[in-house]
Scaffold this active site. Structure first.
Site, short mmCIF file in Angstrom:
data_model
loop_
_atom_site.label_atom_id
_atom_site.label_comp_id
_atom_site.label_asym_id
_atom_site.label_seq_id
_atom_site.Cartn_x
_atom_site.Cartn_y
_atom_site.Cartn_z
N ASP A 132 46.92 27.79 71.39
CA ASP A 132 47.09 27.72 69.87
C ASP A 132 46.76 26.40 69.58
O ASP A 132 47.19 25.45 70.18
CB ASP A 132 48.32 28.15 69.56
CG ASP A 132 48.53 29.60 69.33
OD1 ASP A 132 47.57 30.37 69.70
OD2 ASP A 132 49.82 30.12 69.14
N ARG A 182 38.81 30.81 69.17
CA ARG A 182 39.32 31.41 67.99
C ARG A 182 39.22 30.44 66.91
O ARG A 182 39.64 29.23 67.00
CB ARG A 182 40.77 31.53 68.19
CG ARG A 182 41.48 32.20 66.81
CD ARG A 182 43.28 32.32 67.14
NE ARG A 182 43.58 33.00 68.10
CZ ARG A 182 44.78 32.61 68.75
NH1 ARG A 182 45.38 31.64 68.10
NH2 ARG A 182 45.16 33.09 69.69
C1 LIG Z 1 45.11 35.93 65.26
C2 LIG Z 1 45.52 34.39 64.35
C3 LIG Z 1 45.82 33.42 65.26
C4 LIG Z 1 46.19 32.09 64.43
N1 LIG Z 1 46.29 30.84 65.16
C5 LIG Z 1 46.36 29.80 64.37
C6 LIG Z 1 46.48 28.41 65.36
O1 LIG Z 1 46.51 28.46 66.60
N2 LIG Z 1 46.77 27.26 64.85
C7 LIG Z 1 46.64 27.22 63.14
O2 LIG Z 1 46.90 26.46 62.66
N3 LIG Z 1 46.55 28.41 62.67
C8 LIG Z 1 46.24 29.72 63.21
N4 LIG Z 1 46.25 30.75 62.36
C9 LIG Z 1 46.78 30.89 60.99
C10 LIG Z 1 45.50 30.38 60.03
O3 LIG Z 1 45.18 29.19 60.45
C11 LIG Z 1 45.99 30.55 58.73
O4 LIG Z 1 46.84 29.75 58.10
C12 LIG Z 1 46.26 31.99 58.18
O5 LIG Z 1 45.44 32.89 59.15
C13 LIG Z 1 45.98 32.20 56.71
O6 LIG Z 1 44.60 32.16 56.61
P1 LIG Z 1 43.31 33.52 56.26
O7 LIG Z 1 42.16 33.18 57.01
O8 LIG Z 1 43.92 34.69 56.64
O9 LIG Z 1 43.28 33.40 54.75
P2 LIG Z 1 43.77 32.96 53.43
O10 LIG Z 1 42.99 32.18 52.56
O11 LIG Z 1 45.52 32.19 53.50
O12 LIG Z 1 44.32 34.45 52.69
C14 LIG Z 1 43.32 35.32 52.55
C15 LIG Z 1 44.10 36.77 52.15
O13 LIG Z 1 44.63 37.02 53.13
C16 LIG Z 1 45.89 37.53 52.88
N5 LIG Z 1 46.90 37.04 53.46
C17 LIG Z 1 46.81 36.03 54.12
N6 LIG Z 1 48.37 35.64 54.48
C18 LIG Z 1 49.07 36.59 54.50
C19 LIG Z 1 50.50 36.82 54.79
N7 LIG Z 1 51.18 36.08 55.30
N8 LIG Z 1 50.78 38.00 54.22
C20 LIG Z 1 50.25 39.06 53.60
N9 LIG Z 1 48.85 38.63 53.11
C21 LIG Z 1 48.13 37.59 53.66
C22 LIG Z 1 45.98 37.59 51.35
O14 LIG Z 1 45.48 38.71 50.79
C23 LIG Z 1 45.14 36.35 51.05
O15 LIG Z 1 44.58 36.36 49.75
C24 LIG Z 1 46.21 32.02 63.16
C25 LIG Z 1 45.64 32.96 62.21
C26 LIG Z 1 45.54 34.33 62.97
C27 LIG Z 1 45.06 35.70 62.01
#
Ligand SMILES: Cc1cc2nc3c(=O)[nH]c(=O)nc-3n(C[C@H](O)[C@H](O)[C@H](O)COP(=O)(O)OP(=O)(O)OC[C@H]3O[C@@H](n4cnc5c(N)ncnc54)[C@H](O)[C@@H]3O)c2cc1C
Length: 305
Positions: A132, A182
């Site tokens: 990560d 990722r």
């Molecule tokens: C499998 C996976 C691994 C990850 N690994 C890392 C990592 O190693 N390092 C790192 O910094 N980040 C990591 N992340 C987190 C990532 O960086 C984002 O902070 C997170 O995914 C939110 O961004 P988004 O792309 O989903 O879109 P956003 O723009 O945050 O959200 C888009 C839409 O998704 C929905 N949504 C988003 N979050 C939520 C929630 N918590 N509850 C309900 N609905 C929600 C809402 O409808 C929102 O409008 C990971 C995420 C995933 C999915």
């Protein structure tokens, strides 16, 4: 108001006192919605259930602030236990981990030693391991360690964050390693000196990264709950004739579960990130920061029942 809450939860996520307290008192405040349990057997049950629904998994042995070599070695032992459980139960699951839990803030040698122990077992058991990405301060070091390990191991990938200015260069630089990456937006609080302050730029940069990495011919995990990003990827792969074997979607356990099922029904590879373990506090706070609407759910967890 939403921005204030977001900053508040990101601030709380770094609190070591609460982290220790949470470890002592176990899963609370509705964290069970995002964390599969505190033990490997609990996680195994969740993985079986998700595999039964046609989803792949990456299991995350939760852990961040480590103060001693002993704790870092124990965290590595925990990862090895998880890899063995995946193999023994013939689960469709990878493993994710954070280098801080392997001792990144103590010494690089300790991290490399712990990672080699984990990767030796991972290669033997054919279980893929993703490092990560944490905050910007640790990004360069994390990528250096990834490159060192990638020279000796196949079963290793890492993560790049679209909110960082440096990431497009990192994608180009990493291409020579044919990395399985990722791609995410980024979950930490970063200064505008190193990260796009505007969400629109973060979203556009993620699209750019997805295109670059796929067009370079590398395996790409698109990890986002954002429909715009998912639709962009679907259009891109259709347009460029990229095979479904070269990419997958990833989402977090407990978030947009219906969308996860829809993507499986549409024939896409969908991997769910399943965290488990007693060090759940920082992870839980970052999920609340992403979507303060979840606070209502947490308050129900605290005051309900
Ligand atoms: C499998 C996976 C691994 C990850 N690994 C890392 C990592 O190693 N390092 C790192 O910094 N980040 C990591 N992340 C987190 C990532 O960086 C984002 O902070 C997170 O995914 C939110 O961004 P988004 O792309 O989903 O879109 P956003 O723009 O945050 O959200 C888009 C839409 O998704 C929905 N949504 C988003 N979050 C939520 C929630 N918590 N509850 C309900 N609905 C929600 C809402 O409808 C929102 O409008 C990971 C995420 C995933 C999915």
């Amino acid at each position: 108001m939403e921005q204030l809450l977001r900053n508040f939860f990101l601030f709380l996520s770094k609190n070591r006192f609460f982290t220790k307290l949470a470890k002592r008192y176990g899963l609370r405040f509705g964290a069970g919605r995002f964390v599969a349990g505190e033990t490997v057997p609990a996680a195994v049950e969740t993985i079986k259930e998700l595999n039964g629904q046609g989803m792949s998994v990456t299991i995350d042995h939760l852990g961040e602030f480590i103060d001693s070599e002993k704790e870092a070695r124990e965290a590595a032992d925990g990862c090895i236990e998880a890899i063995k459980a995946i193999a023994e139960n013939e689960l469709d699951s990878q493993l994710s981990l954070k280098l801080t839990s392997m001792g990144l803030d103590i010494s690089d040698e300790l991290v490399i030693e712990n990672m080699r122990r984990i990767l030796d077992v991972a290669e033997e058991k054919d279980v893929f391991v993703t490092i990560d990405m944490e905050d910007h301060e640790r990004c360069g070091k994390t990528l250096d360690i990834f490159k060192t390990l990638r020279a000796d191991y196949e079963h290793i990938g890492t993560v790049l964050q679209s909110y960082l200015y440096r990431t497009v260069e990192d994608i180009q630089e990493l291409d020579q390693y044919n990395p399985n990456l990722r791609l995410v937006k980024g979950a930490y609080k970063e200064s505008p000196k190193v990260a796009f302050p505007d969400k629109k730029d973060v979203d556009e940069n993620l699209k750019k990264m997805i295109k670059m990495h796929l067009m370079n011919g590398n395996y790409t995990a698109v990890a986002s709950h954002d429909d715009a990003i998912i639709e962009y990827t679907k259009e891109l792969v259709k347009d460029k004739g990229i095979s479904k074997d070269q990419f997958e979607f990833q989402m977090l356990y407990g978030i947009r579960v219906d969308r996860q099922k829809e993507l499986v029904e549409e024939g896409y590879k969908m991997r769910v990130y399943v965290p488990y373990g007693n060090d759940w506090y920082g992870y839980f706070m970052r999920r609340l920061a992403e979507r303060p609407a979840n606070v209502a759910f947490v308050l129900k967890g605290v005051f309900g029942k």
